[in-house]
Write an enzyme that holds these catalytic residues in place. Structure first.
Site, PDB file in Angstrom:
ATOM      1  CB  CYS A 180       7.260 -37.485 -53.177  1.00  0.00           C
ATOM      2  SG  CYS A 180       6.490 -37.677 -51.984  1.00  0.00           S
ATOM      3  CE  LYS A 219      17.994 -25.340 -20.453  1.00  0.00           C
ATOM      4  NZ  LYS A 219      16.347 -25.047 -20.935  1.00  0.00           N
ATOM      5  CD  GLU A 224      15.128 -18.916 -20.102  1.00  0.00           C
ATOM      6  OE1 GLU A 224      16.442 -18.570 -20.585  1.00  0.00           O
ATOM      7  OE2 GLU A 224      14.668 -19.605 -20.715  1.00  0.00           O
ATOM      8  CG  ASP A 270       0.312  -0.030  -4.827  1.00  0.00           C
ATOM      9  OD1 ASP A 270      -0.880  -0.862  -4.055  1.00  0.00           O
ATOM     10  OD2 ASP A 270       1.201  -0.090  -5.479  1.00  0.00           O
ATOM     11  CB  ALA A 276      -1.013   0.046   1.144  1.00  0.00           C
ATOM     12  CD  GLU A 277       4.603   4.709   2.177  1.00  0.00           C
ATOM     13  OE1 GLU A 277       5.476   5.528   2.208  1.00  0.00           O
ATOM     14  OE2 GLU A 277       3.341   4.893   2.647  1.00  0.00           O
ATOM     15  CB  CYS A 289       9.046 -41.816 -50.666  1.00  0.00           C
ATOM     16  SG  CYS A 289       8.310 -41.333 -52.335  1.00  0.00           S
TER      17      CYS A 289
END
EC number: 6.5.1.2
Length: 786
Positions: free
Chosen positions: A451, A123, A181, A36, A33-34, A445
Site C-alpha cells: 500500500c 503557561k 519561553e 532613546d 524619549a530620555e 488496510c
C-alpha cells in the site's frame, strides 16, 4: 580610561539599569524619549570609537550577519516537557502522587495528607529556549529541539530587548543556564501583522506562530525587528549554588536581571492551586500575552530531586491546561486516510471556520468507534475544538440542526489508496486477572508495504531526523521514489543508484551525490535510533531509548517475550505485545535482515545487559506477570515463598498449594498450570530471564566482584560535576542500591550543596557522609571517571 570610554561605560550601565527596571521590575524610571536620547548618544560614541564596542553593549541587539543554517546544541541537562492536567481531578491525582512520592500521609485516594507547597505561574504560549551565561555574560541561546538537542539561536536571542546580555549584581554561578519561553505579546503581534499586511507580506495566524517564525530567522536583523520577549521559568545546568525553593530561585534570577512571570505565586495545597488556576482563567483574556494553562511545580528543590522523572516528564511538575476554544461549523464530508501502521481513520472535511486564530477546514474523528459515539452524519452541524489549542477535533453534534438529507458515515471495504481489503481488529486490553477487556476496534488496510500510503509514511518515519536522519529525503522525494516504484521497503533506500536519483524532479549532480552520501552516512546508527526508525506501533523515541539502554542488543529486543519486556521502565504489557508481535512478523524480519545484511548497516552501541536489570526479576514478580486469575502480587509472593522455584509451583501438590493460598486461589493456580500452554509459557519466560541475566538466581553472580555489592547509598543536594541520575547509574554499576531515604541500613550518603533533612538524618544515625569531591575520588579508585 579615556573620557569616551568612561562615558560609554556610564551609558551602558545606565541603559542596562533602565532595561532592568522596565522589563524585569515593570517600573520604568525614565520616559521613552530620555531612554532613546541616551541610546543615540551611546550609538554615536561607539561609531566614533569602534574599538570600544563590546558584544554586551545595548546597541548590539540590532542583529549581525545572516547565517546559512543553525548549528546544533546538545543540552547538558535535557529540556523535558510537562505532563498535562485537563480536569480538576487530574490535578488532585497529581497532588496525591506527589504526596505519595514524598512519603507523606494522604498519598491514597481518601487520605487528608500534608499540604505541599507549589509554585504557580501562567503557561506562556511561545517557544521554549535555553540561555547560557558564563561569568555573568550571555554566551549562547538554544531552542528546546527534541529535548536532548536544539538549535543554536544565540545571534537571535541577543536581539530580544528584555534578555540581559550581562547579569546584574554579583554572586551569580560561573555557569548559569536559564530556561524560559520566548513569546510575542498580543499588542506586538497585532502591530506586526498590520505591518506585514501593509507591506504585502505574510501575516501570522497567532502570536505563537509569529514568535516561532521570528526566532528561527537565519537573519538576526529580522528577529531584531520583531516584538519578542523572554520569560524565565527555571534553570538547566548550573555550576554553583541557588536557593533551595523554586520561588526563591526565580526571585534570585530576577535580582540578576532575568525576567520572570509577574504572576508568580506560592500556593499551599492543591485547593490553593485550583484557586490560582480559576483566577488566571478569569483574567486570561485581559493578560498582555497568550497563555494556554498554568504550571504548578513542587516548590522545594530537594523534594523535586526526590520525586525524579518519568521518561520525558518530571514527577514534580504539571501543566493544568485551559479548555480548548470551540466553534460551530458544517461537516461537508468524511474522507479516509491510511497511516503508517495501516490504520484507516476518518477525517472530517469542514466548512472553513476560524478557531483560536486559525482557519480550520479539517478535523480528526479519531476512529469509527468515535464516529458511532458521536452519532455524526455528513451534513451535520458539529462543534469543533482545537485540542490543546493545536489539533482540531470534532467534539459533538448539534442534532436539532441535522438536515433531512444527512448521510451516515461508512468505513470503506477496500483501502482508498491501494484497494486492498480493510479488516476490523478488536483492541483488547489484557487486564490484570483476568478477564480481557475490549478497548474498541481499529480498521486496517491489509496491504502493508504494498500500500503506497503505508509505504510512504513508513519511509518518511524511517529517514526522519530522530530516526536514521537521512538529510535530503523530503516527503516529496519519497513520494516520487514510491510512485516510480524505485523503493518498496526501507532497505531499498540503500540500493538506490546515482542514475535513479538524478532522474528525480529537483535533483542535479551535486544534490544527487549529497543524497547518496547522506544515505551512506546513515549506515552506522545507534541502536535506539534504529529501533525507533523501524516504526514499531506505540514505540516512540523514548521507548526506543529504554529498549536500547536496557537490553543493549537488537537480538535481545527481537527475542524478548512480552512479560520480560515489562521489567523495563515505562513499558506496559500492551506495548510489550506490540514490540513482540512486530519482531515475530515474517515480513519485518526480512526487512531487518536485509538492512543489517546486504545493506550493510552496523549498530554502534550494542553490548551487555544494563547492570540496572541484572537479577531484576523475582519469582513472585514473574508469577504475578503471568496473569493467573484471582492471583495478585501478594498471592504470587506467597507462592514464591512456599515453593521457592517455578518448578516447585508447577509440580507442587494440593496440600502445599492450600497451605500457601485460600482454596479459591489455589484452585485457580492449579487449573491455570494444568493447561500445557501456560506451563510452557512460564518456563519460556524463566529461561529467557536466565539467558538475559535478569533471573533472581543471577543476583549472586552479579554481585561477585562488584565493590559496592550489598551496600545502600543515598544521594542528596545538588551535584555539580554530574547529575544525580548519572551518579545513581555509576553506583548501581558498582553493585550498590541507591535509595531515596536514609536509615540505619544506609552505608553512605553523598551530599551536595543544598542537602537538607537527609544529611541531618545521616548525622543523627552516624552514617558515613561524602561530599561530591570525595565521592568522585572513590569512583576514580574503582576506575570510573566522572
Amino acid at each position: 580610561m579615556t573620557d569616551a570610554a568612561q562615558r560609554i561605560s556610564e551609558l551602558r550601565n545606565e541603559l542596562d539599569a533602565h532595561n532592568y527596571r522596565y522589563y524585569v521590575l515593570d517600573e520604568p524610571s525614565v520616559p521613552d524619549a530620555e531612554y532613546d536620547r541616551l541610546f543615540r548618544e551611546l550609538q554615536a560614541l561607539e561609531a566614533e570609537h569602534p574599538e570600544l564596542v563590546t558584544p554586551e553593549s545595548p546597541t548590539q541587539r540590532v542583529g549581525g550577519e545572516a547565517l546559512s543554517a543553525f548549528g546544533e546544541v546538545r543540552h547538558e541537562v535535557p529540556m523535558l516537557s510537562l505532563g498535562n492536567a485537563f480536569e480538576e481531578d487530574d490535578l488532585r491525582a497529581f497532588d496525591r502522587s506527589v504526596q505519595s512520592g514524598l512519603g507523606l500521609a494522604g498519598g491514597d485516594l481518601f487520605g487528608g495528607g500534608a499540604e505541599v507547597e507549589y509554585s504557580c505561574e501562567p503557561k506562556l504560549d511561545g517557544l521554549a529556549v535555553s540561555l547560557r551565561y558564563e561569568n555573568g555574560q550571555l554566551v549562547r541561546g538554544a531552542t528546546r529541539g527534541d529535548g536532548s538537542t536544539g538549535e543554536d539561536i544565540s545571534a537571535n536571542v541577543r536581539t530580544i530587548r528584555n534578555v540581559p546580555l550581562k547579569l546584574q549584581g554579583e554572586g551569580w554561578p560561573q555557569v548559569l543556564e536559564v530556561r524560559g519561553e520566548v513569546f510575542m505579546p498580543k499588542a506586538g503581534f497585532e502591530e506586526l501583522n498590520a505591518r506585514q499586511a501593509e507591506a504585502g507580506g505574510k501575516t501570522f495566524a497567532n502570536p505563537r506562530n509569529a514568535a516561532a517564525g521570528s526566532l528561527r530567522q537565519l537573519d538576526p536583523k529580522i528577529t531584531a525587528s520583531r516584538p519578542l520577549e523572554f520569560c524565565c521559568y527555571g534553570v538547566g545546568q548550573v555550576s554553583g549554588e541557588l536557593p533551595g525553593t523554586q520561588v526563591a530561585m526565580l526571585q534570585q534570577l530576577k535580582a540578576w536581571g532575568i525576567p520572570i512571570s509577574r504572576e508568580l505565586k506560592l500556593a499551599k495545597g492543591v485547593e490553593a492551586c485550583l484557586d490560582y488556576y480559576r483566577d488566571i482563567g478569569q483574567r486570561r483574556m485581559s493578560l498582555a500575552y497568550d497563555i494556554d494553562g498554568v504550571v504548578f511545580k513542587v516548590n522545594n528543590i530537594e523534594d523535586q530531586q526526590q520525586l525524579g522523572f518519568r521518561a520525558r516528564t518530571p514527577h514534580w511538575a504539571i501543566a493544568h491546561k485551559f479548555p480548548a476554544q470551540e466553534e460551530l461549523t458544517e461537516l461537508l464530508d468524511v474522507e479516509f486516510q491510511v497511516g503508517r501502521t495501516g490504520a484507516v481513520t476518518p477525517v472530517a472535511r469542514l466548512k472553513p471556520v476560524k478557531v483560536a486564530g486559525v482557519m480550520v477546514a479539517n478535523a480528526t474523528l479519531h476512529n469509527m468507534d468515535e464516529v458511532a459515539r458521536l452519532g455524526v452524519m455528513i451534513g451535520d452541524t458539529v462543534i469543533i475544538r482545537r485540542a490543546g489549542d493545536v489539533i482540531p477535533q470534532v467534539m459533538a453534534v448539534v442534532p436539532e440542526r441535522r438536515p433531512a438529507d444527512a448521510r451516515p458515515v461508512h468505513i470503506p471495504e477496500q483501502c482508498p489508496v491501494c484497494g486492498s481489503a480493510v479488516e476490523r481488529t478488536q483492541l483488547i486490553k489484557r487486564s490484570k486477572g483476568k478477564a480481557s477487556v475490549s478497548e474498541g476496534s481499529v480498521y486496517r488496510c491489509v496491504g502493508r508495504l504494498s500500500c503506497q500510503a503505508q509505504l510512504k509514511q513508513a519511509i518518511i518515519h524511517f529517514v526522519s531526523r530522530r530516526a536514521m536522519d537521512i538529510e535530503g529525503l523530503g516527503d516529496k522525494t519519497i513520494e516520487q521514489l514510491v510512485d516510480e516504484k524505485l523503493i518498496g521497503s526501507p532497505a531499498d533506500l540503500y540500493k538506490l543508484t546515482y542514475e535513479q536519483i538524478i532522474g528525480l524532479e529537483g535533483f542535479a549532480e551535486v544534490s544527487s551525490n549529497k543524497l547518496l552520501a547522506a544515505i551512506e552516512n546513515s549506515k552506522r546508527p545507534s541502536l535506539a535510533r534504529f529501533i525507533y526508525a523501524l516504526g514499531i506501533p506505540d514505540v516512540g523515541e523514548e521507548t526506543a531509548k529504554v529498549l536500547a539502554r536496557s537490553l543493549a542488543s537488537l537480538e535481545r529486543v527481537r527475542q524478548a517475550l512480552p512479560e520480560v519486556l515489562t521489567y523495563l521502565p515505562d513499558i506496559g504489557l500492551e506495548v510489550a505485545h506490540e514490540i513482540h508481535s512486530f519482531f515475530e512478523d515474517a515480513h519485518n524480519q526480512q526487512v531487518i535482515s536485509a538492512l543489517l545484511g546486504e545493506c550493510g548497516l552496523e549498530l554502534q552501541d550494542e553490548g551487555e545487559l544494563s547492570a540496572e536489570f541484572s537479577a531484576v526479576a523475582t519469582l513472585g514478580g514473574m508469577l504475578d506477570k503471568l496473569n493467573i486469575p484471582t492471583v495478585g502480587p501478594g498471592a504470587a509472593q506467597k507462592l514464591a515463598e512456599r515453593f521457592g522455584s517455578l518448578e516447585g509451583v508447577l509440580n507442587g501438590d494440593w496440600l502445599d498449594m492450600r497451605q500457601a493460598l485460600p482454596e479459591r486461589q489455589a484452585k485457580a493456580v492449579r487449573e491455570f498450570f494444568d493447561e500445557t500452554a501456560n506451563a510452557q509459557r512460564a518456563r519460556a519466560i524463566e529461561q529467557q530471564l536466565r539467558e538475559f541475566g535478569m533471573h533472581w538466581e543471577s543476583e549472586k553472580k552479579v554481585a561477585e566482584g562488584l565493590p559496592l555489592a550489598g551496600q545502600t547509598w543515598v544521594l542528596t543536594g545538588t551535584l555539580e560535576v554530574m547529575s544525580r541520575d548519572v551518579a545513581k547509574e555509576k553506583l548501581e554499576s558498582l553493585g550498590a542500591k541507591v535509595a531515596g531515604s536514609v536509615s540505619a541500613k544506609t552505608h553512605c550518603v553523598v551530599a551536595g550543596p543544598g542537602a537538607g533533612s537527609k544529611l541531618a538524618k545521616a548525622s543523627e544515625l552516624g552514617v558515613k557522609v561524602l561530599d561530591e569531591a570525595q565521592f568522585l575520588e572513590q569512583l576514580k579508585s574503582y576506575g570510573i571517571e566522572a
